[in-house]
Design a protein around this motif. Structure first.
Motif, PDB file in Angstrom:
ATOM      1  N   MET A   1       0.850  -1.191   0.000  1.00  0.00           N
ATOM      2  CA  MET A   1       0.000   0.000   0.000  1.00  0.00           C
ATOM      3  C   MET A   1       0.890   1.248   0.000  1.00  0.00           C
ATOM      4  SD  MET A   1      -3.102   1.283   0.285  1.00  0.00           S
ATOM      5  CE  MET A   1      -4.096  -0.056   0.890  1.00  0.00           C
ATOM      6  N   PRO A   2       0.680   2.188  -0.946  1.00  0.00           N
ATOM      7  CA  PRO A   2       1.479   3.410  -0.906  1.00  0.00           C
ATOM      8  C   PRO A   2       1.008   4.325   0.221  1.00  0.00           C
ATOM      9  CG  PRO A   2      -0.102   3.514  -2.694  1.00  0.00           C
ATOM     10  CD  PRO A   2      -0.237   2.148  -2.077  1.00  0.00           C
ATOM     11  N   VAL A   3       1.957   4.980   0.861  1.00  0.00           N
ATOM     12  CA  VAL A   3       1.671   5.969   1.896  1.00  0.00           C
ATOM     13  C   VAL A   3       2.659   7.119   1.705  1.00  0.00           C
ATOM     14  CG1 VAL A   3       0.697   4.377   3.603  1.00  0.00           C
ATOM     15  CG2 VAL A   3       3.152   4.808   3.596  1.00  0.00           C
ATOM     16  N   GLU A   4       2.295   8.259   2.262  1.00  0.00           N
ATOM     17  CA  GLU A   4       3.150   9.433   2.184  1.00  0.00           C
ATOM     18  C   GLU A   4       3.737   9.709   3.559  1.00  0.00           C
ATOM     19  OE1 GLU A   4       2.774  13.866   0.296  1.00  0.00           O
ATOM     20  OE2 GLU A   4       1.071  13.114   1.451  1.00  0.00           O
TER      21      GLU A   4
ATOM     22  N   ASP B   1      -6.807   8.388   1.849  1.00  0.00           N
ATOM     23  CA  ASP B   1      -8.002   9.042   2.391  1.00  0.00           C
ATOM     24  C   ASP B   1      -7.671  10.214   3.305  1.00  0.00           C
ATOM     25  OD1 ASP B   1      -9.622   7.182   1.045  1.00  0.00           O
ATOM     26  OD2 ASP B   1      -9.383   5.751   2.694  1.00  0.00           O
ATOM     27  N   GLY B   2      -6.378  10.461   3.537  1.00  0.00           N
ATOM     28  CA  GLY B   2      -5.961  11.582   4.379  1.00  0.00           C
ATOM     29  C   GLY B   2      -5.771  11.221   5.843  1.00  0.00           C
ATOM     30  N   ALA B   3      -6.018   9.958   6.210  1.00  0.00           N
ATOM     31  CA  ALA B   3      -5.810   9.532   7.596  1.00  0.00           C
ATOM     32  C   ALA B   3      -4.311   9.426   7.860  1.00  0.00           C
ATOM     33  CB  ALA B   3      -6.485   8.185   7.836  1.00  0.00           C
ATOM     34  N   SER B   4      -3.886   9.846   9.053  1.00  0.00           N
ATOM     35  CA  SER B   4      -2.457   9.774   9.348  1.00  0.00           C
ATOM     36  C   SER B   4      -2.205   9.184  10.723  1.00  0.00           C
ATOM     37  CB  SER B   4      -1.807  11.152   9.220  1.00  0.00           C
ATOM     38  OG  SER B   4      -2.296  12.019  10.210  1.00  0.00           O
TER      39      SER B   4
ATOM     40  N   VAL C   1       1.624   2.697  -6.446  1.00  0.00           N
ATOM     41  CA  VAL C   1       0.539   3.677  -6.551  1.00  0.00           C
ATOM     42  C   VAL C   1      -0.788   2.933  -6.463  1.00  0.00           C
ATOM     43  CG1 VAL C   1       1.808   5.381  -7.918  1.00  0.00           C
ATOM     44  CG2 VAL C   1       0.551   3.557  -9.084  1.00  0.00           C
ATOM     45  N   ILE C   2      -1.836   3.673  -6.141  1.00  0.00           N
ATOM     46  CA  ILE C   2      -3.198   3.134  -6.165  1.00  0.00           C
ATOM     47  C   ILE C   2      -3.920   3.766  -7.339  1.00  0.00           C
ATOM     48  CG2 ILE C   2      -5.419   3.015  -4.968  1.00  0.00           C
ATOM     49  CD1 ILE C   2      -3.966   3.151  -2.345  1.00  0.00           C
TER      50      ILE C   2
ATOM     51  N   TRP D   1      -2.766   7.661  -7.192  1.00  0.00           N
ATOM     52  CA  TRP D   1      -2.395   8.237  -5.902  1.00  0.00           C
ATOM     53  C   TRP D   1      -1.114   7.544  -5.468  1.00  0.00           C
ATOM     54  CZ3 TRP D   1      -0.952   7.215  -0.974  1.00  0.00           C
ATOM     55  CH2 TRP D   1      -0.926   8.318  -0.090  1.00  0.00           C
ATOM     56  N   GLY D   2      -0.128   8.338  -5.076  1.00  0.00           N
ATOM     57  CA  GLY D   2       1.147   7.796  -4.622  1.00  0.00           C
ATOM     58  C   GLY D   2       2.320   8.355  -5.410  1.00  0.00           C
TER      59      GLY D   2
END
Length: 166
Positions: free
Chosen positions: A66-69, A84-87, A101-102, A157-158
Protein backbone atom coordinates in the motif's frame (compact mmCIF):
# COMPACT_ATOMS: atom_id res chain seq x y z
CA UNK A 1 20.33 26.52 -2.80
CA UNK A 2 18.99 26.13 -6.34
CA UNK A 3 18.25 29.14 -8.54
CA UNK A 4 15.57 29.21 -11.21
CA UNK A 5 15.73 31.33 -14.36
CA UNK A 6 12.47 33.05 -15.32
CA UNK A 7 12.14 34.52 -18.81
CA UNK A 8 9.28 36.92 -19.56
CA UNK A 9 8.38 38.54 -22.88
CA UNK A 10 7.04 42.10 -22.63
CA UNK A 11 6.41 43.94 -25.87
CA UNK A 12 8.90 41.76 -27.75
CA UNK A 13 11.62 42.28 -25.12
CA UNK A 14 12.74 39.24 -23.12
CA UNK A 15 13.46 39.86 -19.45
CA UNK A 16 15.37 37.28 -17.46
CA UNK A 17 15.51 37.07 -13.69
CA UNK A 18 16.94 34.64 -11.20
CA UNK A 19 14.80 33.58 -8.28
CA UNK A 20 15.92 31.33 -5.47
CA UNK A 21 13.79 28.20 -5.23
CA UNK A 22 12.64 27.32 -1.75
CA UNK A 23 14.76 24.48 -0.37
CA UNK A 24 12.80 21.26 0.07
CA UNK A 25 12.21 20.18 3.65
CA UNK A 26 14.34 17.23 4.76
CA UNK A 27 13.69 14.64 7.45
CA UNK A 28 15.70 15.21 10.62
CA UNK A 29 16.49 11.48 10.90
CA UNK A 30 17.09 10.34 7.30
CA UNK A 31 17.78 13.66 5.54
CA UNK A 32 15.39 12.45 2.82
CA UNK A 33 12.72 14.76 1.36
CA UNK A 34 9.54 15.40 3.36
CA UNK A 35 6.92 14.65 2.19
CA UNK A 36 7.81 11.54 0.18
CA UNK A 37 6.02 8.37 -0.90
CA UNK A 38 6.92 4.85 0.24
CA UNK A 39 4.97 1.61 0.58
CA UNK A 40 3.95 -0.73 3.39
CA UNK A 41 6.38 -3.67 3.49
CA UNK A 42 4.51 -5.93 5.91
CA UNK A 43 1.21 -7.75 5.45
CA UNK A 44 0.07 -6.00 8.66
CA UNK A 45 1.31 -2.64 9.92
CA UNK A 46 0.07 -0.99 13.11
CA UNK A 47 -0.66 2.72 12.82
CA UNK A 48 -0.24 4.41 16.19
CA UNK A 49 -1.43 7.69 17.63
CA UNK A 50 2.16 8.73 18.43
CA UNK A 51 5.76 7.67 17.74
CA UNK A 52 6.32 4.81 20.18
CA UNK A 53 5.07 1.41 21.31
CA UNK A 54 3.29 2.97 24.29
CA UNK A 55 0.92 4.89 21.99
CA UNK A 56 -2.46 3.39 21.16
CA UNK A 57 -2.95 1.59 17.83
CA UNK A 58 -5.57 3.53 15.85
CA UNK A 59 -5.83 1.09 12.94
CA UNK A 60 -3.88 -1.57 11.04
CA UNK A 61 -2.86 -1.57 7.38
CA UNK A 62 -3.72 -5.05 6.12
CA UNK A 63 -2.54 -4.69 2.54
CA UNK A 64 1.10 -5.20 1.62
CA UNK A 65 2.56 -2.69 -0.90
CA UNK A 66 0.00 0.00 0.00
CA UNK A 67 1.48 3.41 -0.91
CA UNK A 68 1.67 5.97 1.90
CA UNK A 69 3.15 9.43 2.18
CA UNK A 70 5.71 10.14 4.91
CA UNK A 71 4.98 13.55 6.43
CA UNK A 72 7.31 13.50 9.48
CA UNK A 73 10.10 11.53 11.15
CA UNK A 74 10.92 10.92 14.80
CA UNK A 75 13.69 8.47 15.70
CA UNK A 76 12.58 5.05 14.28
CA UNK A 77 9.04 6.24 13.56
CA UNK A 78 7.48 7.80 10.49
CA UNK A 79 4.19 9.68 10.38
CA UNK A 80 2.34 8.50 7.30
CA UNK A 81 -0.76 9.64 5.47
CA UNK A 82 -2.92 7.35 3.36
CA UNK A 83 -5.00 8.07 0.25
CA UNK A 84 -8.00 9.04 2.39
CA UNK A 85 -5.96 11.58 4.38
CA UNK A 86 -5.81 9.53 7.60
CA UNK A 87 -2.46 9.77 9.35
CA UNK A 88 -0.57 8.07 12.15
CA UNK A 89 2.84 6.73 13.15
CA UNK A 90 4.40 3.54 11.75
CA UNK A 91 7.73 1.94 12.71
CA UNK A 92 10.25 2.40 9.90
CA UNK A 93 10.90 -1.36 9.66
CA UNK A 94 7.35 -1.81 8.28
CA UNK A 95 8.01 0.55 5.35
CA UNK A 96 9.74 -0.01 2.02
CA UNK A 97 11.30 2.39 -0.46
CA UNK A 98 9.68 0.40 -3.28
CA UNK A 99 7.26 2.76 -4.98
CA UNK A 100 3.69 1.77 -5.62
CA UNK A 101 0.54 3.68 -6.55
CA UNK A 102 -3.20 3.13 -6.16
CA UNK A 103 -5.41 3.44 -9.21
CA UNK A 104 -7.77 6.31 -8.43
CA UNK A 105 -10.06 5.94 -11.44
CA UNK A 106 -12.29 3.01 -12.38
CA UNK A 107 -11.29 1.04 -15.47
CA UNK A 108 -8.10 3.04 -15.98
CA UNK A 109 -6.61 2.22 -19.36
CA UNK A 110 -3.02 1.00 -19.28
CA UNK A 111 -1.50 1.94 -22.64
CA UNK A 112 1.45 0.63 -24.66
CA UNK A 113 3.01 4.12 -24.83
CA UNK A 114 2.51 7.43 -22.98
CA UNK A 115 -0.06 8.54 -25.53
CA UNK A 116 -3.87 8.59 -25.32
CA UNK A 117 -4.04 7.09 -28.83
CA UNK A 118 -1.69 4.16 -28.03
CA UNK A 119 -3.13 0.62 -27.89
CA UNK A 120 -4.74 -0.42 -24.58
CA UNK A 121 -2.87 -3.25 -22.84
CA UNK A 122 -5.21 -3.61 -19.82
CA UNK A 123 -7.94 -1.86 -17.85
CA UNK A 124 -7.37 -1.50 -14.12
CA UNK A 125 -10.12 -1.28 -11.52
CA UNK A 126 -10.15 1.49 -8.94
CA UNK A 127 -8.10 0.51 -5.90
CA UNK A 128 -5.61 -1.72 -7.74
CA UNK A 129 -2.07 -1.34 -6.42
CA UNK A 130 0.61 -1.18 -9.11
CA UNK A 131 4.37 -0.87 -8.99
CA UNK A 132 5.56 2.55 -10.12
CA UNK A 133 8.37 2.47 -12.67
CA UNK A 134 8.96 5.63 -14.73
CA UNK A 135 7.09 8.96 -14.71
CA UNK A 136 7.20 11.89 -17.06
CA UNK A 137 5.31 15.16 -16.63
CA UNK A 138 1.92 13.59 -17.49
CA UNK A 139 2.28 9.78 -17.70
CA UNK A 140 3.65 7.00 -15.47
CA UNK A 141 4.74 3.49 -16.40
CA UNK A 142 3.20 0.84 -14.14
CA UNK A 143 3.33 -2.91 -13.74
CA UNK A 144 0.66 -5.04 -12.10
CA UNK A 145 -0.87 -8.48 -12.56
CA UNK A 146 1.55 -9.40 -15.34
CA UNK A 147 0.73 -6.25 -17.32
CA UNK A 148 3.01 -3.29 -17.93
CA UNK A 149 2.04 0.00 -19.51
CA UNK A 150 1.48 3.72 -19.20
CA UNK A 151 -1.34 5.62 -17.51
CA UNK A 152 -2.06 9.31 -16.91
CA UNK A 153 -0.40 10.53 -13.71
CA UNK A 154 -3.58 12.32 -12.60
CA UNK A 155 -5.41 8.97 -12.24
CA UNK A 156 -2.93 7.67 -9.63
CA UNK A 157 -2.39 8.24 -5.90
CA UNK A 158 1.15 7.80 -4.62
CA UNK A 159 3.08 10.01 -7.02
CA UNK A 160 3.52 13.78 -6.78
CA UNK A 161 2.11 15.84 -9.68
CA UNK A 162 5.55 17.33 -10.44
CA UNK A 163 7.53 14.11 -9.87
CA UNK A 164 9.71 12.80 -12.69
CA UNK A 165 11.21 9.28 -12.46
CA UNK A 166 13.49 7.52 -14.97
Amino acid sequence: MRATLFVTAIGGIFLASLAAAAPQERGKVTNLPIPRYVSIKASEANVRRGPGLTHRIDWIFKRRDMPVEITAEYEHWRRVRDRDGASGWVHYSLLSGMRTVIVDQDLLELRARPDAAAPIKARLEMGVIARLEDCGPDWCRLSTGGFRGWSPKGALWGVAPDEIRD
